[in-house]
Scaffold this active site. Structure first.
Site, PDB file in Angstrom:
ATOM      1  N   ASP A   1       0.847  -1.186   0.000  1.00  0.00           N
ATOM      2  CA  ASP A   1       0.000   0.000   0.000  1.00  0.00           C
ATOM      3  C   ASP A   1       0.884   1.237   0.000  1.00  0.00           C
ATOM      4  O   ASP A   1       2.036   1.193   0.454  1.00  0.00           O
ATOM      5  CB  ASP A   1      -0.877   0.030   1.261  1.00  0.00           C
TER       6      ASP A   1
ATOM      7  N   ASP B   1      -4.956  -3.504   4.778  1.00  0.00           N
ATOM      8  CA  ASP B   1      -5.461  -3.023   6.057  1.00  0.00           C
ATOM      9  C   ASP B   1      -6.968  -3.190   6.207  1.00  0.00           C
ATOM     10  O   ASP B   1      -7.491  -3.183   7.316  1.00  0.00           O
ATOM     11  CB  ASP B   1      -5.073  -1.559   6.287  1.00  0.00           C
TER      12      ASP B   1
ATOM     13  N   ASP C   1      -9.354  -6.536   1.970  1.00  0.00           N
ATOM     14  CA  ASP C   1      -8.017  -6.995   1.607  1.00  0.00           C
ATOM     15  C   ASP C   1      -7.766  -8.434   2.042  1.00  0.00           C
ATOM     16  O   ASP C   1      -6.778  -9.043   1.634  1.00  0.00           O
ATOM     17  CB  ASP C   1      -6.944  -6.103   2.261  1.00  0.00           C
TER      18      ASP C   1
END
Length: 874
Positions: A332, A610, A614
């Site tokens: 990310d 997170d 996901d």
């Protein structure tokens, strides 16, 4: 003694009645009252299942095929009336069990400590503001906020719910998430249909809500109908299973080999049966590396603790082994590669382009934009649980001369449609005023006008898109705000259809989120380690490209967007995934496809995440990495590794430590097995040659145990080698015994065998004293292990350097301990009686030293050959 919370049919009470019964309010409890209730009701935790008693854990240490073989050897020695041999073998078996018992306790305590680091958090309203607190500290009457991906921390009576869906499979077995509301139901409603309750342990699949705690710990539905599930990770890993398989194979081969050697001894030299059996006992004891499983367990436990100290928390021990094989990290951007400290840098309104410092708050269009940013917003001043982008928007209040509390009081929220990764926007209603906030592309598609200083004007969407691209190229994260006036007050927003069309664009807000200072260096380190780093973000493509350039991540500036991924089939995506390192405007579904595509190209993937969405990608990845700060409970549960600081550099540090742990395990194998092989070969040669045994079973056991608890243990504390991140990733199919390891075991074992056998025969020829000859042989083997230890402390790098010699003080401590033990073994009268030894002269010690030092030089020469002929060896 803990008092039970009074039980009521909470689902039949209204929200107001529930608050009244619990003597609570929408503003939450104050700290003093929460402390008082915690003393009354106890912690919000299910009772732990009783641990196995120590004697059961001790007995479990004997359940190992290698131990069975040793017990059989002790029994055979006793049957032959060799009571000293039998007693020493039995003592070694018991000592090994005690060591295993202690190490199992240490491993469990280490995993319990890690479990505490991963303890569930809850957002509770205390002292009239939202706070992140440990879920264990919740008490009846606490007000708790739920969001998508959260695990419900206690039994809650919902006070308000907006699109809330909860997966209750852990409680009711329902296969699909259940819609929840705040409305009461009949008292006799079945558990699964009590829509106004959220139960502890269930998972929020979407939406958001607030609720009041009505049950904690064993007073929850989960606590009343289920026993505590054991959560401590076992220390059995694929590596340990491989070692166990090796032990079983070794035992089978050893029994066959022993029978063959003894049979040949009987046939060739007419060896007495009792001597043959004694030689068999010696051969079995010599070949078994009884200390290896304990050393591997200790090394893993130490490695996990080291990773935790560097903020890499391993939830499942097999991840330690996989870390060394990672070839690609998909990360990310926000908060991981960047600081996640968003600040408003640009405001692009209908009145112009401004920084926060020169924002004209008196302009009506700017004031309308600021009002919308403060109203369509969940952030609260002073709260520790604010979303970064929403908290950054609060900074618009000061230049627009707005008081946040007064504004929200005068324009109360009447409905909300929470943000979702699918919609990419959030909407709130304030009477007839409807505000939406979200991704610029999504918002612009819904706008037909702009709200300027002089009123509404038709929008030039292409012009606004061009201005958006210009800002995005500067690396700013963009957000758009729009509003419209409805014909009547809006009381519910259940889905997008309720929003209507023809919004008025208020403007764009650009946020800066600078990269973490240490990340560019960590990316370079990963590249040197043969690991490719890919950035995945939901941001605009131009923004992603700007950040990638700043990080040194993408040389050619290529960015692949979510819509472009959608147009690629799986084969095409697999092809493109090897060439593109930056992905923008992606959804969690794209992450899953990307992991699958990379794995189709034989990549070993570490994926960060997170959110609840996901979880599939985290589970599919070879190493799922969840965020410890901003990550949801769903992401943590799906991941093997949790970053306590949400920092990309911590992933690189975790991989470095993981490679170091595997190195140390391989070093232990390199160290232990050649000596066992040498001992077995010495016995076999003596039997086949019809000669006296150079070392007896009790002496062999002394060597194995004395060196295992000193020298081999020192390798578990060996620091990570400096070049570990300059090597290519370890092939995942590579076993513990590689060609390099097997070759080292064979030739070092043969050198030690030859030196030991030669010294024993030389001494026997000169003095005829078996005790002296065996004492020389044992001390030669121990001295050979001491010098070989320093060879093994570096796999390929030179060991005779100041850095290598001083890197691990425990190695010198353990050598000193072993020297003291060996002097006692040689000179103490009791040890001489038990082990059949005798004192040595200074000449003998110098002779031993002269014979073992060449071994160190030979191993260093071999490592030099590998470095020059096989630079990529691993």
């Amino acid at each position: 003694m803990r008092h039970r919370a009074p039980m009521k049919s909470w689902h039949a009470l209204s929200a107001a009645q529930s608050l009244d019964k619990l003597q609570s309010a929408a503003g939450g409890l104050d700290t003093a009252e929460a402390v008082r209730r915690q003393a009354e009701y106890g912690p919000n935790a299910l009772p732990s299942s009783p641990p196995r008693p120590w004697w059961r854990r001790l007995l479990a240490q004997f359940h190992n095929v290698l131990i069975y073989v040793l017990i059989a050897a002790a029994t055979l020695a006793a049957a032959l009336a060799h009571w000293v041999d039998a007693g020493v073998i039995a003592a070694v078996v018991i000592a090994n069990a005690l060591i295993g018992l202690v190490q199992e306790g240490k491993a469990e305590r280490a995993m319990e400590a890690i479990g505490r680091m991963l303890a569930m958090k809850a957002q509770a309203r205390r002292d009239n503001r939202w706070q992140n607190i440990p879920a264990e500290e919740l008490v009846p009457g606490d007000i708790v906020r739920l969001r998508a991906g959260d695990r419900v921390p206690a039994d809650l009576r919902l006070l308000e719910a907006h699109g809330l869906r909860i997966d209750q499979a852990a409680l009711t077995g329902e296969s699909v998430p259940v819609e929840k509301t705040a409305e009461p139901v009949d008292e006799d409603t079945p558990l699964g249909d009590r829509r106004c309750l959220a139960h502890s342990g269930t998972l929020v699949g979407g939406g958001q809500a607030t609720g009041v705690v009505v049950g904690i710990g064993s007073d929850t539905e989960l606590g009343r109908i289920s026993s505590m599930i054991e959560t401590v990770e076992t220390v059995t890993t694929p590596l340990l299973r491989q070692v166990n398989r090796f032990g079983r194979m070794l035992s089978a081969v050893l029994v066959i080999f022993t029978l063959a050697v003894i049979s040949l001894g009987l046939l060739l030299h007419d060896m007495p049966v009792d001597e043959g059996f004694l030689a068999g006992v010696a051969l079995i004891v010599a070949a078994i590396p009884e200390g290896l499983p304990a050393i591997i367990t200790i090394t893993l436990a130490i490695g996990v603790q080291r990773m935790a100290a560097r903020q890499s928390i391993i939830r499942r021990l097999p991840a330690v082994e996989t870390l060394g094989s990672v070839t690609t990290i998909c990360s990310d951007k926000t908060g991981t590669l960047t600081r996640n400290e968003l600040r408003v840098r640009r405001v692009l309104g209908t009145a112009g382009d401004f920084t926060l410092a020169d924002l004209p708050g008196e302009d009506s269009s700017i004031r309308a934009l600021a009002e919308a940013a403060l109203l369509c917003n969940e952030a609260e001043p002073g709260s520790s649980s604010n979303d970064p982008i929403e908290f950054a928007l609060l900074a618009l209040a000061e230049p627009a001369r707005l008081d946040i509390e007064d504004l929200r009081h005068s324009s109360p929220r009447t409905a909300v449609l929470p943000f979702s990764s699918h919609r990419k926007f959030m909407a709130t209603a304030h009477g007839r005023r409807l505000i939406i906030k979200g991704a610029p592309e999504t918002i612009l598609d819904r706008c037909t006008h702009i709200l300027g200083t002089d009123g509404r004007e038709p929008i030039d969407v292409e012009d606004w898109r061009a201005r958006l691209d210009s800002l995005a190229r500067d690396g700013l994260r963009m957000l758009a705000l729009a509003q419209r006036q409805a014909d009547a007050p809006i009381e519910t927003l259940d889905d997008e259809a309720a929003l209507g069309e023809e919004f008025d664009l208020l403007g764009l807000v650009g946020f800066a989120d600078p990269p973490r200072a240490e990340v560019p260096a960590s990316i370079r380190t990963c590249r040197e380690a043969g690991i490719r780093v890919k950035m995945i973000t939901g941001d605009h493509a131009a923004t992603a490209g700007a950040i990638a350039r700043e990080l040194g991540l993408s040389a050619d500036g290529t960015v692949l967007t979510g819509p472009e991924i959608d147009r690629l089939d799986d084969a095409a995506l697999a092809e493109r995934s090897t060439m593109v390192d930056v992905y923008a405007r992606t959804s969690p579904e794209h992450k899953l496809r990307l992991v699958t595509a990379l794995q189709a190209r034989n990549e070993v993937v570490a994926m960060t995440g997170d959110g609840a969405n996901d979880a599939p990608a985290l589970k599919r990845a070879d190493i799922g990495v969840a965020m410890g700060i901003k990550g949801t409970e769903a992401a943590r549960q799906a991941a093997e590794m949790v970053l306590a600081d949400d920092n990309f550099s911590t992933i690189a540090a975790g991989i470095e430590e993981g490679r170091g742990v595997y190195d140390n395990i391989r070093k232990a194998v390199l160290f232990i097995l050649p000596t066992n092989g040498a001992e077995a070969l010495v016995i076999a040669l003596a039997v086949l040659a019809g000669l006296a045994l150079p070392i007896t079973p009790v002496q062999i056991l002394w060597i194995n145990m004395a060196t295992a608890v000193t020298l081999a243990l020192a390798l578990a504390f060996e620091p990570t080698e400096g070049d570990v991140m300059r090597r290519p990733p370890r092939p995942p199919s590579e076993g513990l015994i590689t060609g390099f390891v097997a070759a080292r075991i064979v030739w070092v074992g043969l050198v030690l065998t030859g030196a030991t056998f030669a010294l024993f025969q030389w001494s026997m020829a000169g003095s005829g004293d078996e005790a002296l000859a065996r004492t020389l042989a044992v001390n030669l083997l121990v001295a050979g292990e001491i010098v070989y230890l320093f060879n093994c402390r570096r796999l390929f790098a030179p060991s005779l350097t100041l850095e290598a010699l001083t890197a691990n003080r425990w190695a010198w401590v353990m050598v000193a301990v072993l020297v003291v033990l060996q002097l006692g073994f040689t000179y103490l009268p009791f040890a001489q009686w038990v082990f059949g030894t005798t004192g040595l002269s200074l000449w003998h010690w110098l002779l031993i030293l002269a014979l073992v030092l060449p071994l160190m030089l030979l191993v260093e020469l071999e490592k030099w050959w590998w470095r020059n002929r096989r630079p990529a060896a691993s």
